[in-house]
Design an enzyme around this catalytic site. Structure first.
Site, mmCIF file in Angstrom:
data_model
loop_
_atom_site.group_PDB
_atom_site.id
_atom_site.type_symbol
_atom_site.label_atom_id
_atom_site.label_comp_id
_atom_site.label_asym_id
_atom_site.label_seq_id
_atom_site.Cartn_x
_atom_site.Cartn_y
_atom_site.Cartn_z
ATOM 1 N N GLY A 16 0.829 -1.190 0.000
ATOM 2 C CA GLY A 16 0.000 0.000 0.000
ATOM 3 C C GLY A 16 0.864 1.240 0.000
ATOM 4 C CB SER A 17 0.010 4.758 0.599
ATOM 5 O OG SER A 17 -0.452 4.802 1.938
ATOM 6 C CB THR A 18 5.212 5.659 1.643
ATOM 7 O OG1 THR A 18 5.823 4.989 0.517
ATOM 8 C CG2 THR A 18 6.278 5.988 2.665
ATOM 9 C CB THR A 25 -1.096 3.187 4.875
ATOM 10 O OG1 THR A 25 -1.995 4.214 4.462
ATOM 11 C CG2 THR A 25 -1.869 2.128 5.646
ATOM 12 N N GLY A 26 2.004 2.456 5.338
ATOM 13 C CA GLY A 26 3.024 1.471 5.700
ATOM 14 C C GLY A 26 3.769 1.860 6.961
ATOM 15 C CD GLU A 43 4.874 -3.302 -3.509
ATOM 16 O OE1 GLU A 43 5.082 -2.078 -3.734
ATOM 17 O OE2 GLU A 43 3.907 -3.921 -3.942
ATOM 18 C CB CYS A 88 3.685 -0.160 -6.490
ATOM 19 S SG CYS A 88 3.890 -1.921 -6.813
#
Length: 487
Positions: free
Chosen positions: A228-230, A232-233, A250, A284
């Site tokens: 997912g998004s950075t 949220t990661g 990822e 991505c």
């Protein structure tokens, strides 16, 4: 073992799958078809007790599954892949309703199944690091326990199976948490898996935004694999710290493609254009920034505009061969609209597209594919990952040092590519790029035996290949003393 003809399932009702049982919940919700804005069939909204039940079942299933020989685990993965293909038409049709033209949905199902079968061929062997008269030292890889895959909306079928396969092959019990935007195919895949794997080995929970935090906080879950998004990661990583879960992240990408002056434009431009606009930019590792040598810049740009004009965008009801979808959901639609607004605010020059509004005549979340001519390096379209159908083409003026500097001028580092007839030169440039996956004369070329992961803020750890398989394992040393003292 039953034949795959026994694996046909119903595609009209949707349930959580807990301990191989189909479970409903008091509350349901419906995702939206982004091409028509019509609701999809209702899916469960999991409660914390559902999470506890699934984790408990997975924990109970783990010891037996861990001790199942890997050849048997691989055989069941192959049976699962064949069972998916027995339901190919239904899965592809359902995936199309989640956000893709039929041709693109069919491609994703087929690619995902081939990837799953490739994963089933991987094997982690014990490594002997010392073998002499005094001692034998081995490195072993043992499964972690209960793992969770948090799967995004852009390639829900492929990326979900891309987590399930390695986790299960390595001997873990796996819980699939789909995106709230694309839960339906995941629930059906795991309903099918329940006909093949032992109870508790493969489960699925759908829900709202509170489901992810319940999973990342649960003390009996040993690993979270998140795509997912950075931003949220980073939240996932912080949440997992309290219980020291293993984490694979990822995350976002702002992939650069460097095009040298010696390329054959007729061959390269269509490939690069597809790499930019695949899935309407919602990949991505789509090409997000193009750096084209000044000697061919004008010809390349004109050819790219010509090629992209032939791309057909469409939705789930398209029957005329569209391959490029709408933006998948309203949240992402608004983000892309905001980025499109920077075109006028920053005085950028679109040579194709550029409108903030959705494409005329389309009801869903559509944008016209947009190409920006040589924007400044500090512009938003260069610095930010768009996750939508817009790409900046930047003129490469100067030597290799300058283009490498521009390509590396980002906090992200997922993938990058170099395009040239001179393979020695291309490899020399590629090796200087700060990205986890490098390609020469191709892009987005993924395979189950090749590890995939990012540099910098594009993530931690890897999916796929033996490196990815090890990510689903503990590393254990085993020393046998044959003679001599302890030290």
């Amino acid at each position: 073992m039953a034949s795959t003809t026994d694996y046909k399932i119903d595609f009209t009702t949707f349930y959580n799958v807990i301990n191989n049982e189909l479970k409903s919940t008091p509350t349901t919700r419906a995702a939206i078809n982004p091409s028509t804005l019509a609701p999809l069939p209702a899916v469960p909204v999991s409660t914390k007790s559902d999470v506890d039940a699934a984790v408990s079942a997975a924990k109970a299933a783990f010891p037996s599954w861990r001790d199942t020989p890997i050849e048997q685990r691989a055989a069941l993965l192959n049976t699962f892949a064949d069972a998916i293909m027995a339901n190919f038409v239904d899965f592809a049709s359902l995936l199309a309703l989640e956000g893709k033209p039929p041709a693109a949905a069919q491609f994703e199902v087929d690619f995902a199944v081939k990837h799953l079968k490739g994963t089933a061929q991987l094997r982690l062997e014990e490594e002997v690091v010392e073998d002499n008269e005094e001692k034998l030292v081995k490195i072993r890889y043992t499964p972690l326990g209960v793992g969770v895959g948090i799967v995004p909306f852009n390639y829900p079928f492929f990326l979900g199976l891309g987590k399930l396969g390695p986790a299960v092959l390595a001997g873990n019990a796996f819980i699939w948490k789909p995106s709230p935007y694309t839960p339906n195919t995941a629930l059906k895949l795991v309903e099918l898996a329940a006909k093949i794997f032992p109870p508790g080995v493969v489960q699925a929970l759908s829900g709202e935004e509170d489901l992810g935090p319940w999973l990342t906080a649960h003390p009996d879950i040993r690993k979270i694999s998140f795509t997912g998004s950075t931003p949220t990661g980073k939240k996932v990583m912080a949440a997992c710290a309290n219980t020291l879960k293993r984490v694979t992240l990822e995350l976002g990408g702002n992939d650069a493609a460097i095009v040298c002056e010696d390329v054959n434009l007729d061959e390269v431009v269509p490939k690069v254009a597809l790499g930019c606009f695949n899935n309407a930019g919602q990949v991505c590792v789509d090409i997000k920034r193009l750096f084209v040598h000044e000697k061919i810049y004008d010809q390349f740009l004109a050819k790219m505009v010509e090629v992209v004009k032939t791309f057909k965008f469409g939705g789930s009801e398209d029957t005329e061969g569209a391959f490029f979808p709408p933006v998948q959901n309203e949240m992402q639609f608004e983000k892309v609209k905001d980025l499109f607004s920077s075109i006028e605010k920053e005085g950028l020059k679109p040579v194709l597209g550029g409108e903030v509004e959705a494409e005329a005549g389309k009801k869903g979340y559509y944008f016209k594919p947009t190409i920006i001519d040589n924007p400044p390096e500090n512009s938003r379209v260069v610095q930010e990952e768009p996750f939508g159908p817009i790409v900046p083409v930047v003129k490469w003026v100067g030597g290799e040092d300058e283009v490498v500097r521009m390509a590396n001028n980002t906090d992200l580092g997922l993938g990058a590519s170099v395009w040239s007839k001179d393979l020695e030169r291309a490899e020399r440039i590629a090796k200087r790029l700060e990205a986890g996956s490098l390609w020469i004369n191709t892009h987005q070329d993924l395979a189950p035996n090749v590890p995939f992961g990012g540099f910098k803020e594009s993530g931690m750890g890897h999916d796929w290949g033996l490196v990815g398989l090890k990510g689903w394992c503990n590393t254990q040393s085993l020393m046998t003393r044959r003679s001599g003292g302890m030290f």
